[in-house]
Design an enzyme around this catalytic site. Structure first.
Site, PDB file in Angstrom:
ATOM      1  N   SER A 131      10.454 -43.272  14.385  1.00 10.68           N
ATOM      2  CA  SER A 131      10.734 -41.887  14.514  1.00 10.68           C
ATOM      3  C   SER A 131       9.979 -41.145  13.431  1.00 10.68           C
ATOM      4  CB  SER A 131      12.235 -41.646  14.589  1.00 10.68           C
ATOM      5  OG  SER A 131      12.550 -42.195  13.265  1.00 10.68           O
ATOM      6  N   GLY A 132      10.020 -40.021  13.580  1.00 13.16           N
ATOM      7  CA  GLY A 132       9.172 -39.051  12.487  1.00 13.16           C
ATOM      8  C   GLY A 132       9.637 -37.659  12.897  1.00 13.16           C
ATOM      9  N   GLY A 133       8.661 -36.552  12.417  1.00 14.46           N
ATOM     10  CA  GLY A 133       8.801 -35.334  12.416  1.00 14.46           C
ATOM     11  C   GLY A 133       8.502 -34.813  13.833  1.00 14.46           C
ATOM     12  N   PHE A 134       7.738 -35.781  14.645  1.00 11.78           N
ATOM     13  CA  PHE A 134       7.419 -35.647  16.131  1.00 11.78           C
ATOM     14  C   PHE A 134       8.334 -35.957  16.995  1.00 11.78           C
ATOM     15  CE2 PHE A 134       6.383 -39.882  14.764  1.00 11.78           C
ATOM     16  CZ  PHE A 134       6.907 -40.692  15.726  1.00 11.78           C
ATOM     17  N   GLY A 135       9.482 -36.802  16.644  1.00  6.10           N
ATOM     18  CA  GLY A 135      10.422 -37.111  17.740  1.00  6.10           C
ATOM     19  C   GLY A 135      10.674 -38.687  17.640  1.00  6.10           C
ATOM     20  N   ASP A 155      -6.725 -37.059  13.911  1.00  8.30           N
ATOM     21  CA  ASP A 155      -5.756 -37.584  12.979  1.00  8.30           C
ATOM     22  C   ASP A 155      -5.722 -39.197  13.122  1.00  8.30           C
ATOM     23  OD1 ASP A 155      -3.353 -38.059  11.118  1.00  8.30           O
ATOM     24  OD2 ASP A 155      -1.964 -37.910  12.706  1.00  8.30           O
TER      25      ASP A 155
END
Length: 333
Positions: free
Chosen positions: A67-71, A188
């Site tokens: 998980s992270g800022g993206f979802g 990226d």
């Protein structure tokens, strides 16, 4: 939900951008003359369904992979086959960025290559639930394994040998060459976004920062919108300067990634802004450790890296040239 990306960028080849749209999970469900057109997944592994359609009864979520800022990314099954499910999270501070990231992931929805993580299905129509209110959409992808190149570099006792470095580099360069042949810049590329399959092959994933450039041209006409995301340690200096995007930005990122594979070190340390300034103003690059000079092959790999992270994009090799160079080095082993 309307896409912030022009519709002509995600139409199947052969369809003009004048086709009218009807309500659907994504803008790729099209209607003309009473008939419905869509990208159809050409695979025997799952089912001959349009990729924009998600059959929820066939989707099962199991383990949370990350998980992270993206979802969130889950491991699950779709029609009984193991898949990875990305639930893209809405960003309260920048809702447009979250939507752009979702649609950027679908730049590769119609592409199939052994070194690219394949999109199986995607939708913005998520069944009502507390989690759905925080979701832009869901993307179902092939499950390429639970290990990233980043984990292999930094979290395994054994370092990568030369054969592995070149084999992984060949896979990455092959994937980049395929993307670039379709005028897609990843933007990226880094070890964390390269997955390792159980058979030890690399697949490039996470296309949330990717951009489809003008057909037949590796230059983005709107560069100011092309480099808001990505990872600063791997971002090409021209993007840090605010210049337009070219496919060669990925070649710079490849150089940092190959340097990491050989050195097992992190490319930069210190204040983020200071690092970015030094990369642009003083051509700062990660230092070459003694391992690059001990053998003839180490020196050849150093030469490849030097070539790939050249200051000017025009001085860097294309992905096709890079792949040829790496395969030539492999033949010397």
């Amino acid at each position: 939900m309307p896409s912030p990306i022009p519709i002509h960028r995600i139409l199947p080849e052969g369809f003009p951008p004048t086709i009218t749209l009807r309500p659907c999970s994504s803008p790729n469900q099209l209607q003309r003359g009473g008939q419905h057109f869509a990208f159809v997944k050409q695979t025997k592994e799952l089912t001959q369904r349009p990729w924009y359609t998600v059959i929820w009864d066939e989707l099962k979520l199991f383990d949370l992979l990350g998980s992270g800022g993206f979802g969130w990314v889950y491991k699950g099954t779709y029609y009984g086959k193991t898949v990875a499910i990305k639930k893209v999270r809405k960003c309260t501070k920048n809702k447009l960025a979250a939507r752009q990231s979702f649609w950027a992931e679908l730049n590769v929805a119609h592409l199939v290559h052994e070194n690219i993580v394949k999109v199986v299905a995607a939708t913005t129509s998520v069944p009502a639930s507390p989690q759905a209110e925080d979701s832009v959409g869901i993307i179902i992808m092939e499950y390429a394994g639970g290990t990233s190149l980043d984990h292999r570099i930094y979290n395994c006792a054994d370092s990568l040998d030369v054969e592995e470095c070149l084999r992984f580099s060949s896979d990455i360069a092959s994937g980049l060459g395929f993307l670039h042949s379709h005028s897609i810049a990843h933007l990226d590329l880094k070890p964390a976004n390269v997955l390792l399959t159980e058979s030890g092959r690399c697949k490039i994933g996470d296309f949330g920062c990717s951009h489809k450039l003008a057909a037949g041209n590796d230059l983005s006409p709107n560069g100011q919108l092309r480099h808001l995301g990505g990872t600063y340690t791997h971002r090409a200096p021209e993007l840090l300067r605010g210049c337009s995007t070219t496919l060669k930005a990925d070649i710079y990122s490849f150089a940092i990634t190959l340097w990491q594979m050989v050195s097992r070190d992190h490319p930069f340390s210190g204040d983020r802004q200071c690092v970015m300034y030094a990369v642009v103003a003083y051509n700062l690059r990660p230092p070459f450790s003694p391992v690059f000079n001990k053998t003839l092959m180490g020196r050849k790999i150093r030469s490849v890296i030097d070539h790939c992270w050249a200051v000017e994009p025009i001085d860097r090799p294309s992905a096709e040239q890079l792949l040829e160079t790496i395969n030539n080095l492999k033949s010397l082993l």
